[in-house]
Enzyme design. Structure first.
Site, PDB file in Angstrom:
ATOM      1  N   SER A 188       0.839  -1.196   0.000  1.00 18.74           N
ATOM      2  CA  SER A 188       0.000   0.000   0.000  1.00 18.74           C
ATOM      3  C   SER A 188       0.872   1.242   0.000  1.00 18.74           C
ATOM      4  CB  SER A 188      -0.891   0.011   1.253  1.00 18.74           C
ATOM      5  OG  SER A 188      -1.566   1.245   1.408  1.00 18.74           O
ATOM      6  N   TYR A 201      -2.038  -0.841  10.465  1.00 15.44           N
ATOM      7  CA  TYR A 201      -2.157  -1.279   9.069  1.00 15.44           C
ATOM      8  C   TYR A 201      -0.921  -0.861   8.281  1.00 15.44           C
ATOM      9  CZ  TYR A 201      -3.985  -1.298   4.245  1.00 15.44           C
ATOM     10  OH  TYR A 201      -4.173  -1.495   2.899  1.00 15.44           O
TER      11      TYR A 201
END
Length: 294
Positions: A188, A201
């Site tokens: 990401s 995350y």
């Protein structure tokens, strides 16, 4: 003279603010407004993955669905792993796989379980006669008010889904994979440009970059390539299930292209990395971020 074949990427998909909305994790596609584009009507395959055997985690919706549709239209056999609560989404994805001319393999269960991860690989190998493509895509994220507000059990959930499961799956899959096989992780933009509201995350996504590069070095001599795709803000069920409804009207507007991406816009990146077109690409992180730098 104007070339009317060009498509302006700033307006290719909706630039309207996303309405405030919220779902319980992991989120379902049918409850999203607007509906994401997974390439159902637009992706055209060229049989670049003919006969390949793929396992995609989180393959029921979002990026995973877009990859499943693209892989199937490129000629691959496709197994998708997903949570039992996502069965409705999984069946929709399975229909698109079937429409591409291949029989889908649906594998519900919880990736936090090491045994389930082993079983996913075993069931795929048994159904397809082998495993050539492993897409480690499933992830969990939640909005965090601060480091002192992260429940330990939810932190463990994030780490087990985002990090433990890829290790469990790769450990089970690698002994079955032959030269020419490919592993693709979904990291990401958060792994490079982290938000404090997604601290745990982001930690796992940064770790997946290291995992990708280290595994590429290990498996390169065996002819197995390992790469990653780093999405930016993409409109998937994960977003309304993150717990930040007030953020949604601005979601994706901080990119140079000025909008969020759609799952369909990532499919080509995964197909490229899985195909022989990328035969000399390993240890790479391919950004699909709307122009945000890694």
């Amino acid at each position: 003279m104007i070339n009317d074949q060009l498509i302006d990427p700033t307006t290719k998909h909706t630039t309207d603010p996303f309405p405030r909305q919220e779902q319980a994790p992991p989120g379902l596609t049918e409850r999203m407004a607007p509906q994401p584009d997974h390439g159902e009507q637009s992706y055209r395959g060229n049989r670049r993955l003919e006969g390949r055997r793929a396992l995609i985690t989180g393959g029921d919706s979002g990026i995973g669905r877009a990859v499943a549709i693209a892989f199937a239209r490129e000629g691959a056999n496709v197994a998708i792993a997903y949570l039992p609560s996502e069965q409705v989404d999984a069946e929709e994805t399975a229909q698109w796989i079937s429409d591409a001319g291949t029989d889908p393999l649906l594998l519900p269960g919880d990736l936090r379980s090491e045994q389930h991860c082993k079983d996913l690989v075993a069931h795929t190998e048994q159904a397809f006669g082998g495993l050539d493509l492993l897409v480690l895509n499933a992830a969990h994220q939640r909005n965090r008010g601060g480091i002192d507000e992260i429940p330990t059990d939810d932190f463990e959930h994030v780490v087990r889904v985002n990090l433990f499961a890829p290790v469990f799956l790769a450990r089970a899959a690698v002994p079955l994979m032959e030269a020419g096989s490919s592993i693709i992780t979904t990291t990401s933009i958060q792994g490079f440009d982290p938000s404090n509201e997604l601290v745990d995350y982001a930690m796992t996504k940064a770790a997946l970059v290291a995992f990708t590069k280290a595994l590429a070095e290990e498996l390169g001599p065996r002819g197995i390539r390992v790469n990653a795709v780093a999405p930016g803000p993409i409109w998937t069920p994960l977003i309304p299930a993150t717990g930040w409804p007030d953020h949604l009207p601005e979601f994706g507007r901080n990119t140079p292209l000025g909008r969020a991406g759609q799952p369909a816009e990532l499919a080509g990146a995964y197909v490229y990395l899985a195909s022989d077109d990328a035969s000399y690409v390993s240890g790479a992180v391919l950004p699909v971020t709307g122009g945000r730098g890694l």
